[in-house]
Design an enzyme around this catalytic site. Structure first.
Site, mmCIF file in Angstrom:
data_model
loop_
_atom_site.group_PDB
_atom_site.id
_atom_site.type_symbol
_atom_site.label_atom_id
_atom_site.label_comp_id
_atom_site.label_asym_id
_atom_site.label_seq_id
_atom_site.Cartn_x
_atom_site.Cartn_y
_atom_site.Cartn_z
ATOM 1 N N GLU A 41 17.771 -16.744 21.198
ATOM 2 C CA GLU A 41 18.340 -16.502 22.744
ATOM 3 C C GLU A 41 19.952 -16.215 22.960
ATOM 4 O O GLU A 41 20.912 -17.169 22.643
ATOM 5 C CB GLU A 41 18.029 -17.427 23.912
ATOM 6 C CG GLU A 41 18.081 -16.786 25.242
ATOM 7 C CD GLU A 41 17.567 -17.929 26.268
ATOM 8 O OE1 GLU A 41 16.828 -18.631 26.106
ATOM 9 O OE2 GLU A 41 17.858 -17.172 27.611
ATOM 10 N N ARG A 268 12.575 -30.085 14.301
ATOM 11 C CA ARG A 268 13.971 -29.234 14.655
ATOM 12 C C ARG A 268 14.849 -30.306 13.778
ATOM 13 O O ARG A 268 14.751 -31.491 13.328
ATOM 14 C CB ARG A 268 14.305 -29.708 16.032
ATOM 15 C CG ARG A 268 13.467 -29.223 17.084
ATOM 16 C CD ARG A 268 14.099 -29.573 18.446
ATOM 17 N NE ARG A 268 15.256 -29.204 19.015
ATOM 18 C CZ ARG A 268 15.318 -28.012 19.542
ATOM 19 N NH1 ARG A 268 14.520 -27.193 19.686
ATOM 20 N NH2 ARG A 268 16.547 -27.649 19.717
ATOM 21 N N LYS A 278 21.956 -26.559 23.631
ATOM 22 C CA LYS A 278 22.997 -25.513 24.008
ATOM 23 C C LYS A 278 23.515 -25.690 25.623
ATOM 24 O O LYS A 278 24.731 -25.367 25.634
ATOM 25 C CB LYS A 278 22.314 -24.000 24.340
ATOM 26 C CG LYS A 278 22.229 -23.823 22.684
ATOM 27 C CD LYS A 278 22.029 -22.139 22.702
ATOM 28 C CE LYS A 278 20.538 -21.982 22.420
ATOM 29 N NZ LYS A 278 20.195 -20.287 22.289
#
Ligand code: ATP
Ligand code: MG
Length: 567
Positions: A41, A268, A278
């Protein structure tokens, strides 16, 4: 069916995702095609966790001769920006991956997604809910209690169509209505309790401008985008495991037996002494707690590049930690080890004194200058040598001298001998101090026979020090970077705000004296250097001829592990 060929000969065994991909290929699924995607994104810069995902997505495709798309998952104009799109492209290329002409945007599919939503409304599978998000949340139930149906759930198709059209025409305020899938408010999977498909957002989109006033949610956009793009394996991280049934549910609206994308999840990357969210990284940038997304202390790809990490070292680290199906916290020491390992191979050896003290050789002729040949890189055949001037006045590291040394101190001390690397053996005769008692100069004598090629060359002393010739030395600013946080797992500390755990020593500025060759290399961005006995350094983007600036990529040794072992 023939065994799909493994293109990468070096691959030692397959990870569990590759194993599943191989089985699908062997079973002839999707016509034997393999197409993955990396779906960032564009709401921030990529970090090392994204590097792990890229290595997976691009790596699997490479291994089996498939393709990997770069897809910008740009479904939320409020947080997204072209600056992020550009940085993401640059970072993926730098890591060594290429998506060719397969650069896509979820926003490219807005028309098809909208059409699908309309179709689902017509089929009675979606409805407009006029409730607030708080009301919707209150009806959601819990994993053990069913939710409640919305009072708007049984609206007529006509009314739903009319409202959805008007939502997209901008007639309603943000947050006043959403489009929901009509699935099952009692489902044991919370994601099936009439998930939101579309919400109203009035912020213009960086690609589609003001065309749309409704934007699809992740769950309604991702699988469908995979489908529109022909993606066969949609590899993501473990937090999407509970979303998978919904992914499959929505994709079934489009797919058939001949082709259907499949979601597979892996763990992850979480790293010690940093944060990977983020949102938190953006906060550090916005509040000026770091110098930007590419601050060398950030876990971002751009920060690591600026700090002097090599793409190879990042990829080696990711190979080392591998892919599993359970969450873990990886030690940053492993990453640092990979960085040292790679830099040891490629870095040019130079001399620089980071915390200098003057040293005068009282028996060395005033105007004499000799040159010493130094290896550029003993790890690399053919790396050659460069010459370094030697003269009567030198600098050595302040820490390499002790006036009252403990027993096993093999560096310089009054009356003690050391070798100056590549040059002579010297002996400290006198310590000069200023009025406050600070050492300003060390007066030494040298043994003129002790240099290589002369009779005393083989004479042994316990310590060897690095040095630079004072009249030839070039000044430079050096930025000594360390870990950004002082606690191992800032994300796990619930009592304190993460910003209170920043390491106050994460950046220390020092002023160094460099040999002339190091100064020349320092004018070139991206150069990898080892300041001997100190660490690995690279010129910062701020470096200029006459105003050199270096970043310490990493110290030669892991002082944190040592400190922990002692404690
Ligand atoms: P956001 O909270 O904004 O969704 P994100 O970190 O999930 O942040 P994306 O841009 O959605 O960021 O991620 C792109 C891809 O990278 C996804 O496939 C995601 O699963 C993967 N990814 C993100 N963080 C990590 C991580 N720490 N380790 C491995 N993969 C990650
Ligand atoms: Mg995400």
């Amino acid at each position: 069916m023939e065994e799909p060929e493994v293109k990468n000969e070096e691959a030692k065994g397959l990870n569990f995702v590759e194993q599943l991909v191989k089985e699908d290929l062997q079973a002839g699924k999707n016509g034997g095609r393999l197409n993955t995607r990396f779906p960032p994104e564009p709401n921030g810069y990529l970090h090392i966790g994204h590097a792990k995902a890229s290595c997976m997505d691009f790596g699997v495709a490479e291994k089996f001769g498939g393709t990997c798309n770069l897809r910008f998952d740009d479904t939320n104009p409020v947080k997204e920006d072209v600056e992020y799109v550009d940085s993401i492209r640059e970072d993926i290329h730098w890591l060594g991956f290429d998506w060719g002409d397969r650069e896509y945007y979820a926003s490219d599919y807005f028309p098809q997604l909208y059409d699908l939503a309309v179709r689902m409304i017509k089929e009675g599978k979606a409805y407009v809910d006029d409730q607030t998000s708080e009301q919707i949340a209150a009806q959601k139930g819990t994993p053990t209690e069913p939710g409640q149906n919305s009072p708007y759930r049984d609206r007529s198709v006509e009314e739903n169509l009319d409202l959805f059209t008007r939502m997209n025409a901008g007639e309603f305020e943000e947050g006043s209505r959403v489009l929901r899938a009509k699935i099952d408010m009692a489902s044991s999977n919370m994601h099936f309790r009439d998930p939101i498909m579309y919400r109203i957002i009035k912020t213009p989109h960086h690609r589609t401008g003001t065309t749309w006033k409704v934007y699809p949610m992740y769950d309604f956009a991702h699988g469908q985008s995979d489908y529109f793009e022909g993606v066969t394996h949609s590899i993501c991280t473990l937090e999407f495991v509970p979303h998978r049934p919904l992914y499959e549910h929505f994709v079934k609206e489009l797919a058939d037996d001949s082709y259907c994308p499949r979601q597979i999840e892996f763990n992850r990357l979480n790293l010690t002494y940093t944060v990977m969210s983020k949102r938190k990284l953006l906060q550090l940038v916005k509040e000026g707690l770091v110098a930007g997304w590419d601050d060398p202390r950030m876990p971002t790809i751009s920060g690591m590049r600026r700090r002097g990490y090599t793409p190879q070292s990042i990829r080696n680290f990711i190979d080392t930690i591998g892919y599993t199906k359970y969450e873990a916290l990886n030690s940053v020491s492993l990453l640092e080890h990979a960085v040292r390992d790679d830099l040891n191979r490629v870095a040019t050896r130079v001399m620089a004194v980071v915390n200098p003290v003057k040293l005068v050789l009282t028996n060395y002729p005033e105007d004499m200058v000799e040159t010493v040949e130094m290896d550029n890189n003993p790890e690399q055949e053919g790396a050659g040598t460069h010459s370094m001037p030697f003269s009567r006045e030198l600098y050595i590291e302040r820490d390499d001298f002790m006036e009252n040394p403990p027993k096993k101190f093999f560096r310089l001390a009054p009356g003690q001998e050391v070798r100056l690397k590549g040059a002579y053996i010297i002996k400290c005769e006198e310590v000069v101090k200023d009025a406050e008692g600070n050492i300003t100069e060390l007066r030494c004598t040298y043994d003129p026979e002790s240099r290589s090629g002369l009779p005393g060359a083989s004479r042994k002393v316990k310590g060897t020090l690095h040095w630079v010739s004072a009249p030839h030395a070039v000044d430079a600013e050096v930025r000594l970077y360390d870990r950004l946080f002082e606690v191992e797992n800032p994300a796990a500390e619930t009592e304190r705000d993460f910003r209170e755990m920043l390491n106050p020593q994460s950046l220390v500025i020092a002023h160094a004296k460099l040999e002339p060759y190091a100064a020349r290399l320092g004018e070139k961005a991206g150069e990898k250097m080892q300041f001997q006995r100190i660490g690995y350094f690279t010129p910062d983007y701020d470096t200029r001829p006459g105003a050199l600036v270096f970043n310490r990529t990493i110290a030669l040794k892991d002082s944190w592990e040592k400190a922990k072992a002692k404690a």
